[in-house]
Design an enzyme around this catalytic site. Structure first.
Site, mmCIF file in Angstrom:
data_model
loop_
_atom_site.group_PDB
_atom_site.id
_atom_site.type_symbol
_atom_site.label_atom_id
_atom_site.label_comp_id
_atom_site.label_asym_id
_atom_site.label_seq_id
_atom_site.Cartn_x
_atom_site.Cartn_y
_atom_site.Cartn_z
ATOM 1 N N GLY A 191 0.838 -1.205 0.000
ATOM 2 C CA GLY A 191 0.000 0.000 0.000
ATOM 3 C C GLY A 191 0.868 1.248 0.000
ATOM 4 O O GLY A 191 2.091 1.172 -0.180
ATOM 5 N N TYR A 216 -13.981 4.280 9.411
ATOM 6 C CA TYR A 216 -12.513 4.228 9.508
ATOM 7 C C TYR A 216 -12.067 4.858 10.832
ATOM 8 O O TYR A 216 -11.257 4.286 11.569
ATOM 9 C CB TYR A 216 -11.927 4.986 8.306
ATOM 10 C CG TYR A 216 -10.433 5.182 8.323
ATOM 11 C CD1 TYR A 216 -9.558 4.103 8.215
ATOM 12 C CD2 TYR A 216 -9.888 6.465 8.389
ATOM 13 C CE1 TYR A 216 -8.192 4.300 8.186
ATOM 14 C CE2 TYR A 216 -8.513 6.669 8.360
ATOM 15 C CZ TYR A 216 -7.673 5.579 8.257
ATOM 16 O OH TYR A 216 -6.317 5.780 8.233
HETATM 17 N N1 SER Z 1 -5.133 9.568 4.912
HETATM 18 C C1 SER Z 1 -6.217 8.967 5.635
HETATM 19 C C2 SER Z 1 -7.513 9.170 4.944
HETATM 20 O O1 SER Z 1 -7.667 10.182 4.306
HETATM 21 C C3 SER Z 1 -6.296 9.538 7.011
HETATM 22 O O2 SER Z 1 -5.705 8.654 7.884
HETATM 23 O O3 SER Z 1 -8.377 8.357 5.072
#
Ligand code: SER
Length: 311
Positions: free
Chosen positions: A11, A138
């Site tokens: 990733g 998330y």
């Molecule tokens: N870069 C990530 C996102 O935008 C934040 O942890 O989901």
């Protein structure tokens, strides 16, 4: 000797963390695991799904792993497309790793994020200890993950290190599914087409960091003697904050880019996150100190991307 497993190794972060770890500890001591692995890779790679606990156990046994960087995760924007799958992958994956870490006394790095914060969090210079009421799945998995890591570190005395990454800007691998991705995509589009349509407003300000700082900080944290750290923290980590308009103006100094704005559902996610972060604990406890400011970051991105994609 360190025997390292990196999950989610191909990733955005893994693609740069793995070579850095290989340089530091030797290619034979780093195993790069992901659900998809490239045909050609200079090192040891293993392909399996993090939900397959037996495959994780087998891999750890096969290579006598004693350190895990557990990076597998669905990010904020993609996570909202299927919150249930996001919970499963982000939480079950972490719990699997922590359970094995207890059994085998493995040191673990796990990334939390600014997504752990929410609309009720103070937006400026956000403290280490503050309100954590995220509005994305998330973010929910980041708060729950922080609590799970804290629980395991206290209950089972395992060595778990966490940071709350801001948006990470990098050129080797494009990010996927994140809200902060606009700050990477703008560079690609500027160099390829001279124009970019941003999915967040021009006045959107979020905390960001160049990948090299993120990698150095992560490895430094893992190298810090445990007794130097003041108990378990998911450390706030800051580098710089800027609006899309300020970023576009800095890019424009070397590459002409015409930016238009068409905010979508990701605006609401961006608006729920802080603008700037107080990272005093990380600075004091393990010497965190980023090197890249906005001009240096833009210069590095543009030079590297021009070589990568031409023009
Ligand atoms: N870069 C990530 C996102 O935008 C934040 O942890 O989901």
């Amino acid at each position: 000797m360190k025997r390292i497993l990196v999950t989610g190794a191909f990733g955005q972060i893994g693609s740069e963390l793995v070579p850095a770890l290989q340089n530091k500890y030797g290619k034979d001591n780093v195993v790069a695991m992901d659900i998809n692995t490239p045909e050609v890779f200079d090192g040891i790679s293993e392909r399996f799904n993090i939900m397959d606990k037996q495959a994780v156990v087998d891999c750890i046994n096969k290579y006598q792993i004693n350190t895990i960087y557990h990076l597998v995760s669905l990010l904020s924007a993609r996570g909202e497309e299927n919150p249930s799958v996001t919970w499963d992958i982000n939480m079950t994956g972490l719990k699997t790793i922590l359970d094995i870490a207890v059994e085998k006394k493995i040191q673990v790095f796990w990334p939390s994020s600014i997504a752990a914060f929410g609309p009720s969090t103070p937006k400026d210079n956000t403290p280490q200890h503050t309100i954590l009421e995220p509005t994305t799945m998330y973010g929910v998995t980041k708060v729950a993950g922080e609590l799970l890591c804290r629980y395991y570190s206290i209950k089972h005395d395992i060595d778990i290190r966490c940071v709350r990454y801001p948006g990470i800007i990098s050129w080797k691998q494009e990010p996927g599914g994140g809200t902060t991705d606009y700050a990477v995509a703008i560079f690609y589009e500027a160099i390829k087409n001279g124009s970019y349509t941003s999915f967040v407003r021009e006045d959107t300000v979020l905390p960001m960091m160049y990948m090299d700082d993120a990698i150095n900080g992560t490895i430094n944290l893992m190298e810090t003697p445990r007794d130097q750290l003041g108990g378990f923290h998911a450390y706030n980590l800051a580098a710089l904050s800027f609006s899309v308009k300020e970023l576009a103006a800095e890019i424009n100094k070397s590459v002409p880019v015409n930016v238009s704005y068409s905010p979508d559902h990701r605006q609401m996610i961006a608006d729920s996150w802080p603008k700037s972060i107080d990272d005093t604990s990380a600075r004091q406890e393990w010497g965190w100190s980023p090197e890249y400011d906005l001009p240096k970051l833009c210069q590095a991105m543009i030079e590297n991307l021009k070589q990568k994609i031409g023009s």
